[in-house]
Design a protein around this motif. Sequence first.
Motif, PDB file in Angstrom:
ATOM      1  N   MET A   1      74.231  31.078  43.729  1.00 28.83           N
ATOM      2  CA  MET A   1      74.201  29.661  43.334  1.00 28.83           C
ATOM      3  C   MET A   1      74.923  28.836  44.398  1.00 28.83           C
ATOM      4  SD  MET A   1      75.515  28.065  39.792  1.00 28.83           S
ATOM      5  CE  MET A   1      74.982  29.543  38.970  1.00 28.83           C
ATOM      6  N   SER A   2      74.338  27.730  44.748  1.00 26.79           N
ATOM      7  CA  SER A   2      74.862  26.954  45.861  1.00 26.79           C
ATOM      8  C   SER A   2      76.089  26.133  45.453  1.00 26.79           C
ATOM      9  CB  SER A   2      73.765  26.020  46.355  1.00 26.79           C
ATOM     10  OG  SER A   2      74.308  25.049  47.213  1.00 26.79           O
ATOM     11  N   ASP A   3      77.131  26.184  46.307  1.00 25.19           N
ATOM     12  CA  ASP A   3      78.287  25.318  46.092  1.00 25.19           C
ATOM     13  C   ASP A   3      77.895  23.846  46.167  1.00 25.19           C
ATOM     14  OD1 ASP A   3      79.977  27.397  45.684  1.00 25.19           O
ATOM     15  OD2 ASP A   3      80.823  27.407  47.704  1.00 25.19           O
ATOM     16  N   ASP A   4      76.799  23.562  46.925  1.00 24.43           N
ATOM     17  CA  ASP A   4      76.347  22.177  47.056  1.00 24.43           C
ATOM     18  C   ASP A   4      76.055  21.556  45.695  1.00 24.43           C
ATOM     19  OD1 ASP A   4      76.499  22.452  49.736  1.00 24.43           O
ATOM     20  OD2 ASP A   4      74.338  22.516  50.121  1.00 24.43           O
ATOM     21  N   LEU A   5      75.577  22.374  44.785  1.00 25.93           N
ATOM     22  CA  LEU A   5      75.223  21.872  43.454  1.00 25.93           C
ATOM     23  C   LEU A   5      76.454  21.341  42.735  1.00 25.93           C
ATOM     24  CD1 LEU A   5      73.180  21.541  41.144  1.00 25.93           C
ATOM     25  CD2 LEU A   5      73.529  23.951  40.584  1.00 25.93           C
TER      26      LEU A   5
ATOM     27  N   ARG B   1      73.467  31.576  34.448  1.00 26.33           N
ATOM     28  CA  ARG B   1      74.711  32.292  34.771  1.00 26.33           C
ATOM     29  C   ARG B   1      75.654  32.367  33.576  1.00 26.33           C
ATOM     30  NH1 ARG B   1      78.398  30.834  40.057  1.00 26.33           N
ATOM     31  NH2 ARG B   1      80.307  31.918  39.457  1.00 26.33           N
TER      32      ARG B   1
ATOM     33  N   PRO C   1      67.610  23.030  39.725  1.00 26.80           N
ATOM     34  CA  PRO C   1      68.811  23.788  40.095  1.00 26.80           C
ATOM     35  C   PRO C   1      69.774  23.994  38.927  1.00 26.80           C
ATOM     36  CG  PRO C   1      68.349  22.111  41.742  1.00 26.80           C
ATOM     37  CD  PRO C   1      67.432  21.843  40.578  1.00 26.80           C
TER      38      PRO C   1
ATOM     39  N   SER D   1      70.042  27.338  37.067  1.00 30.42           N
ATOM     40  CA  SER D   1      70.867  28.442  37.568  1.00 30.42           C
ATOM     41  C   SER D   1      72.212  28.468  36.838  1.00 30.42           C
ATOM     42  CB  SER D   1      71.070  28.299  39.083  1.00 30.42           C
ATOM     43  OG  SER D   1      71.792  27.116  39.378  1.00 30.42           O
TER      44      SER D   1
ATOM     45  N   ALA E   1      70.327  17.282  49.169  1.00 25.76           N
ATOM     46  CA  ALA E   1      70.715  18.562  49.781  1.00 25.76           C
ATOM     47  C   ALA E   1      70.957  19.621  48.713  1.00 25.76           C
ATOM     48  CB  ALA E   1      71.966  18.364  50.640  1.00 25.76           C
ATOM     49  N   ALA E   2      71.440  19.175  47.530  1.00 27.74           N
ATOM     50  CA  ALA E   2      71.696  20.101  46.430  1.00 27.74           C
ATOM     51  C   ALA E   2      70.426  20.408  45.646  1.00 27.74           C
ATOM     52  CB  ALA E   2      72.760  19.516  45.504  1.00 27.74           C
ATOM     53  N   GLY E   3      69.346  19.773  45.996  1.00 28.51           N
ATOM     54  CA  GLY E   3      68.071  20.018  45.327  1.00 28.51           C
ATOM     55  C   GLY E   3      67.901  19.272  44.019  1.00 28.51           C
TER      56      GLY E   3
ATOM     57  N   LYS F   1      79.376  20.579  44.094  1.00 23.04           N
ATOM     58  CA  LYS F   1      79.946  19.476  44.868  1.00 23.04           C
ATOM     59  C   LYS F   1      79.203  18.181  44.534  1.00 23.04           C
ATOM     60  CE  LYS F   1      81.348  21.314  48.736  1.00 23.04           C
ATOM     61  NZ  LYS F   1      81.153  21.840  50.097  1.00 23.04           N
TER      62      LYS F   1
END
Lengths: 94, 129
Positions: A1-5, A86, A79, A82, A58-60, A7
């Motif tokens: 899972m992206s940290d961008d999400l 989790r 996104p 996810s 960028a986070a989708g 953030k």
Amino acid sequence: MSDDLFKALADPTRRTILDELVDTDGQTLFELCGRLAMKHGLSSSRQAISQHLGVLEAAGLVSTRREGRYKFHYLDATPLHSIAARWIDPTERT
Amino acid sequence: MPRITVSSVFVDDQEKARRFYTDVLGFQVKHDVPLGDARWLTVVSPEVPDGTELLLEPDGHPAVRPYKDALVADGIPATYFEVDDVRAEADRLRGAGVRFTQEPAEMGEVIVAVLDDTCGNLIQLLQHA
């Protein structure tokens, strides 16, 4: 899972942008700025909102589509699944 | 004390602009004066024939098209017109084939919508609630 999400979601202005896209999907930068200013008292500059949109993209969470000469912003909640997968789905499975 | 008598929008074709601003939006021509290869072409609201004139100005200067394109991409209007009922006006204009980039939306004390003038600009319609 992206940290961008995470953030992207950490910032209240960005969450408000997502709220406004839930209300009306497919908005120009101008419309979003108007809604943030008039409905939420957010006095961020157009450039700042544009940067927030870049982070969300960028986070989708936001996608942009050009239609002819115009550019519209759309919500993409994919996104967020996810997060559910989790932490929520595992407990539902037990 | 200065008064605002003329405001302008840059249009890609003055004759096309004259037709859109009169036939579709409903303004009337106030001045149409030949000036070399262009015209001093202004329109007014029939409700306020002696009010502020809108100059339909040619956009031939090389700086103007990139400026207009950048504004349109971000949805930023070139100018603003007031109407009594934004939603009714948007319905009427949509019926006439006008494209809106922003449907009527309440923004605090106003209701606004944004349309494409077909001459390279976005125009915001505004109604005081």
